[in-house]
Structure formats: structure tokens, C-alpha cells
Scaffold this active site. Structure first.
Site, PDB file in Angstrom:
ATOM      1  N   ASP A  84       0.752  -1.247  -0.073  1.00  0.00           N
ATOM      2  CA  ASP A  84       0.108  -0.071  -0.047  1.00  0.00           C
ATOM      3  C   ASP A  84       0.751   1.188   0.037  1.00  0.00           C
ATOM      4  O   ASP A  84       0.403   2.387   0.633  1.00  0.00           O
ATOM      5  CB  ASP A  84      -0.714   0.124   1.266  1.00  0.00           C
ATOM      6  CG  ASP A  84      -1.622  -1.096   1.449  1.00  0.00           C
ATOM      7  OD1 ASP A  84      -2.461  -1.594   0.490  1.00  0.00           O
ATOM      8  OD2 ASP A  84      -1.741  -1.774   2.457  1.00  0.00           O
ATOM      9  N   LYS A  90       2.680   2.250  -4.982  1.00  0.00           N
ATOM     10  CA  LYS A  90       3.179   1.766  -6.376  1.00  0.00           C
ATOM     11  C   LYS A  90       2.545   2.104  -7.433  1.00  0.00           C
ATOM     12  O   LYS A  90       3.312   2.550  -8.633  1.00  0.00           O
ATOM     13  CB  LYS A  90       3.551   0.387  -6.121  1.00  0.00           C
ATOM     14  CG  LYS A  90       4.561   0.013  -5.190  1.00  0.00           C
ATOM     15  CD  LYS A  90       4.794  -1.611  -4.835  1.00  0.00           C
ATOM     16  CE  LYS A  90       3.450  -2.506  -4.575  1.00  0.00           C
ATOM     17  NZ  LYS A  90       2.818  -1.722  -3.364  1.00  0.00           N
ATOM     18  N   GLY A 116      -4.413  -4.253  -4.793  1.00  0.00           N
ATOM     19  CA  GLY A 116      -5.186  -3.067  -5.715  1.00  0.00           C
ATOM     20  C   GLY A 116      -4.133  -2.059  -5.769  1.00  0.00           C
ATOM     21  O   GLY A 116      -3.852  -1.187  -4.748  1.00  0.00           O
ATOM     22  N   HIS A 117      -4.005  -1.568  -6.943  1.00  0.00           N
ATOM     23  CA  HIS A 117      -3.188  -0.252  -7.307  1.00  0.00           C
ATOM     24  C   HIS A 117      -3.992   0.636  -7.775  1.00  0.00           C
ATOM     25  O   HIS A 117      -4.622   0.716  -8.572  1.00  0.00           O
ATOM     26  CB  HIS A 117      -2.051  -0.374  -8.275  1.00  0.00           C
ATOM     27  CG  HIS A 117      -0.881  -1.479  -7.765  1.00  0.00           C
ATOM     28  ND1 HIS A 117       0.154  -1.684  -8.640  1.00  0.00           N
ATOM     29  CD2 HIS A 117      -0.620  -1.960  -6.518  1.00  0.00           C
ATOM     30  CE1 HIS A 117       0.952  -2.442  -7.809  1.00  0.00           C
ATOM     31  NE2 HIS A 117       0.664  -2.479  -6.512  1.00  0.00           N
ATOM     32  N   GLN A 143       1.984  -5.673  -3.332  1.00  0.00           N
ATOM     33  CA  GLN A 143       2.383  -5.946  -2.101  1.00  0.00           C
ATOM     34  C   GLN A 143       3.616  -5.188  -1.650  1.00  0.00           C
ATOM     35  O   GLN A 143       4.110  -4.515  -2.489  1.00  0.00           O
ATOM     36  CB  GLN A 143       2.208  -7.405  -1.772  1.00  0.00           C
ATOM     37  CG  GLN A 143       0.925  -8.176  -1.455  1.00  0.00           C
ATOM     38  CD  GLN A 143       0.649  -8.955  -2.667  1.00  0.00           C
ATOM     39  OE1 GLN A 143       1.483  -9.352  -3.474  1.00  0.00           O
ATOM     40  NE2 GLN A 143      -0.576  -9.279  -2.489  1.00  0.00           N
TER      41      GLN A 143
END
Length: 426
Positions: free
Chosen positions: A18, A21, A45-46, A226
Site C-alpha cells: 500500500d 506503487k 489493488g493499485h 504488495q
């Protein structure tokens, strides 16, 4: 990070995930030709904000938002085709055309419904803090040599006996774990038959594609999911994910050799967060932790779970520098600290009365360490409009200088907001 000598760059999280990225990949992708996701699955999730539109991508690389960038889901990813198709449809609805720009490795392993059932049943007893997306069981099948890969969809007529054995095994495990859920062979087979026509046209030998791109002088961005402290080998085991999130996993998960990689950018928040269980030495358990969560919008992009928040932990970041071979840092969410008068920074640990300069590998020891803090002055002014370092308050620059000194790695980027343009390139 891209220059005349740098053709292939890895973007990796240097904390517990988180870190932002997705935004960094989106910014760097403007100069890239290819973006390759190399590990993880739909458990990460990005989030990317362009204008007034927010995109949360769990399977598709963040570079898809740039119209000329080719995106690849690498062999190291475990793929949930339904999630992939959902994201494709959402992109199309928002005017993003991924046609002829998104490809999937034929060696990537498929996440099937029984993997999710096994994940949920296992979590009830282990309490690791998984997302229930079937990631762990899919990797277990991969390394147990009983996985089903994307390329297997080319021979569906041979799949029924293979799938029947997998379904029978999953049902035995569910029964042993006390779950009342059961798997249906017919529904699993029907799912493969539904996936194949839409997925197979996207399927390629991704390693060959990336190899040729680098050989031809293209700029390639390898996108991880991650963070380093969730790496199955180098993270806070057993409170980790099921893949290698560190930069070494990029070569394996993209299908190229390590000498093809020329730089590794580590992404860190200006503070520290973690989702789920496991040690977090600099966790702020007082009102400041709640304040960080509120100001930073610290809720999981996939699960919506509130993140545990704390102060920057230099010991963790130094460890991430070492295990990833970081060549630069990107510091995100500096603006979240705008309202703090004083900002503690964890510089080392104390364990059983003795100083501890390195992060212990044993999770119980890490859970017992006491962080040693250094307190820096806050700036109490907004930073969201800064576009170069000199625009920042002097206290904010001193804060960044100290993080750079403590980590031993040059800061290349500073993010001061969620939008694309809220970035400082150093």
C-alpha cells in the site's frame, strides 16, 4: 529512473504494501514502452487517479492508462480471469481502450473458485489476515505441481480428468477443515469453457516478449504487488503473502534474466502502514494513528479494511534496501504529514534492553522490539502544490533529507497528493 543506461526498472514496495506503487508506475509509464506485472494476484489493488477519475487495478498493470504502453501480466502472477474481465469492462466504460495492448502469460496459473473456498476455510483457523481471494491455495497448487495454467485452456478437451482430480482433492480438504462448502466439477469446467474464448486471444509467451523488448532497446517497467515485508522468504513470516514480492522475484516472474534489470525503485510512505495481522513496531496506537488513517484515507483498495498506521521505520526500510538492492526511493503521501507539529521517526530498535540495528527474522522477536525514535519538526503547511523540492517548507525538506540519510538511498521522487501531477521528481 529511465536514462540512456537504464532500459529495465523494477518498482517494488519497501514496506508492508500500500505504499503507492500504482501511482509511481503510472508516472514512470509515461516514459515506458512496456509495463509488466510480475507476481501476486487480485489480492493487491493499485490505485491511480487521473483528473477526477480513480482507477483501482488488481490484475491489469497500471501502465494501461497510457494509450501507447503495452502491458503484460507475467508468468509469476496468479490470474483471476473474472477479475481481469471486470477491469477490462470498467476501463472500456471509462474510455480506455486496451485492445492490442494487454497480454497474459500462458504460464500464469489460474485462480479457480475452489482456491477461494480453500482460502476462506484456511483463514478461519490460521487467522493470517488474507483477502480470501484464493492467492495462497493457487500458489500452493503451483508449487505442488498440480496447478492449471492459462495455456492449458488451449486443450479443454483434455482438462476434465485433470480438473476432476483437483476438485476431488479440494473437497477432501474442505471437509477436513470443517467447511460445509463443496466444489462442483461441472461448474468449474463450465467456467474454464467460458474463460477460454476471451482469455486465449490475449495469451503469449510473455518472457520472450519482454526479452525481445529489452533487446530492442525498449523501456520496460516491472511492477510488483504488495511490499517487501510481505515476501514469503524475506517478510514477517508467517504473516506474509504467498509470493516473492522483492525485486529478485521480478526476473523470475517476468521470465527474464537478472542481468536484464538495470534499476530498482523502492516505494515508501512518509509514514508506515500495514493491513492484517503481524508485527508493526512503529504502530501509533494513540490518537495520532487514527489521525494518520483519516488524513491518509488508509483503507484497503481491495478489502476496504482499515490499515494500521504508524511512523516511518528506518530499520524496515534499510532492510528493504538490502534485500531488494534498491537504487532509489520514492516517498509518497508526504502531504498526509502536513498537519503534524512533531513527527517521530523510528531510527532503530531496542530488544530486551539492548540496541538492535537490524530487523530480527523471528516474528515473535520483532513483535517484542521497542522502537527508538527521533522527533523532527513538522511544517504545519500544505505541500500539495509543490512541484519541486524548493517549493516544500524547509522542515519538510529536512524530513526528507533525514529519511534519505537513514535509509542510505537517494530519494528520486516525492508524492504530495493522489493526482498524477502531484509529484516531485528529484
Amino acid at each position: 529512473m529511465f536514462d540512456a543506461r537504464t532500459a529495465c526498472v523494477v518498482v517494488v514496495g519497501a514496506q508492508w504494501g500500500d505504499e503507492g506503487k500504482g501511482k509511481l508506475v503510472d508516472v514512470l509509464a509515461e516514459r515506458a514502452d512496456f509495463v509488466v506485472r510480475y507476481q501476486g494476484g487480485a489480492n493487491a489493488g493499485h490505485t491511480v487517479v487521473t483528473g477526477q477519475t480513480q482507477f483501482i487495478l488488481q490484475q491489469i498493470p497500471s501502465g494501461i492508462l497510457h494509450p501507447r504502453v503495452i502491458c503484460i501480466v507475467g508468468n509469476g502472477v496468479v490470474l483471476d480471469p473474472d477479475q481481469l474481465f471486470t477491469e477490462l469492462d470498467q476501463l472500456a466504460a471509462k474510455g480506455i481502450d486496451p485492445s492490442n495492448r494487454l497480454f497474459v502469460s500462458d504460464r500464469a496459473h489460474l485462480v479457480l473458485p475452489y482456491h477461494k473456498q480453500l482460502d476462506r476455510a484456511s483463514e478461519r483457523s490460521q487467522n493470517i489476515g488474507t483477502t480470501g481471494r484464493g492467492i495462497g491455495p493457487t500458489y500452493e497448487d503451483k508449487y505442488g505441481r498440480r496447478g492449471i495454467r492459462v495455456g492449458d485452456l488451449r486443450q479443454l478437451d483434455c482438462m476434465r480428468p485433470v480438473l476432476a482430480e483437483r476438485v476431488e482433492r479440494a473437497n477432501r480438504l474442505l471437509e477436513l477443515m470443517g467447511s460445509t462448502e463443496r466444489v462442483s466439477l461441472e461448474s468449474e469446467m463450465a467456467l474454464l469453457e467460458r474463460w477460454a474464448p476471451r482469455l486465449l486471444p490475449l495469451t503469449v509467451d510473455s518472457g520472450l516478449m519482454v526479452y525481445r523488448a529489452i533487446k530492442d532497446g525498449k523501456r520496460v517497467l516491472l511492477e510488483g504487488a504488495q511490499g517487501s515485508l510481505l515476501d514469503v522468504d524475506h517478510g514477517t513470516y508467517p504473516f506474509v503473502t504467498s509470493s516473492n514480492t522483492t525485486a529478485g522475484g521480478a526476473a523470475v516472474g517476468a521470465g527474464i534474466g537478472p542481468t536484464a534489470i538495470h534499476g530498482v525503485l523502492g516505494v515508501v510512505k512518509a509514514y508506515t502502514t500495514r493491513v492484517g495481522n503481524g508485527p508493526l513496531p512503529t504502530e501509533a496506537v494513540d490518537d495520532s494513528g487514527a489521525k494518520l488513517r483519516e488524513l491518509g484515507g488508509e483503507f484497503g483498495a481491495v478489502t476496504g479494511r482499515p490499515r494500521r498506521c504508524g511512523w516511518f521505520d528506518a530499520t524496515v526500510v534499510r532492510y528493504a534496501v538490502r534485500v531488494n538492492g534498491l537504487t532509489g526511493l520514492a516517498v509518497t503521501k508526504l502531504d498526509v504529514l502536513d498537519g503534524f507539529t512533531e513527527i517521530p521517526v523510528g531510527i532503530a530498535y531496542r530488544l530486551d534492553g539492548s540496541s538492535c540495528a537490524e530487523m530480527p527474522s523471528e516474528v515473535d522477536l520483532l513483535g517484542r522490539v521497542q522502537p527508538m525514535y527521533e522527533t523532527l519538526a513538522g511544517w504545519n503547511r500544505p505541500t500539495g502544490e509543490a512541484r519541486k523540492l524548493s517549493d516544500l517548507p524547509v522542515e519538510a525538506r529536512r524530513y526528507l533529507d533525514r529519511l534519505q540519510e537513514l535509509s542510505g538511498t537517494p530519494i528520486r521522487y516525492v508524492s504530495v497528493g493522489t493526482r498524477r501531477d502531484q509529484i516531485i521528481e528529484v
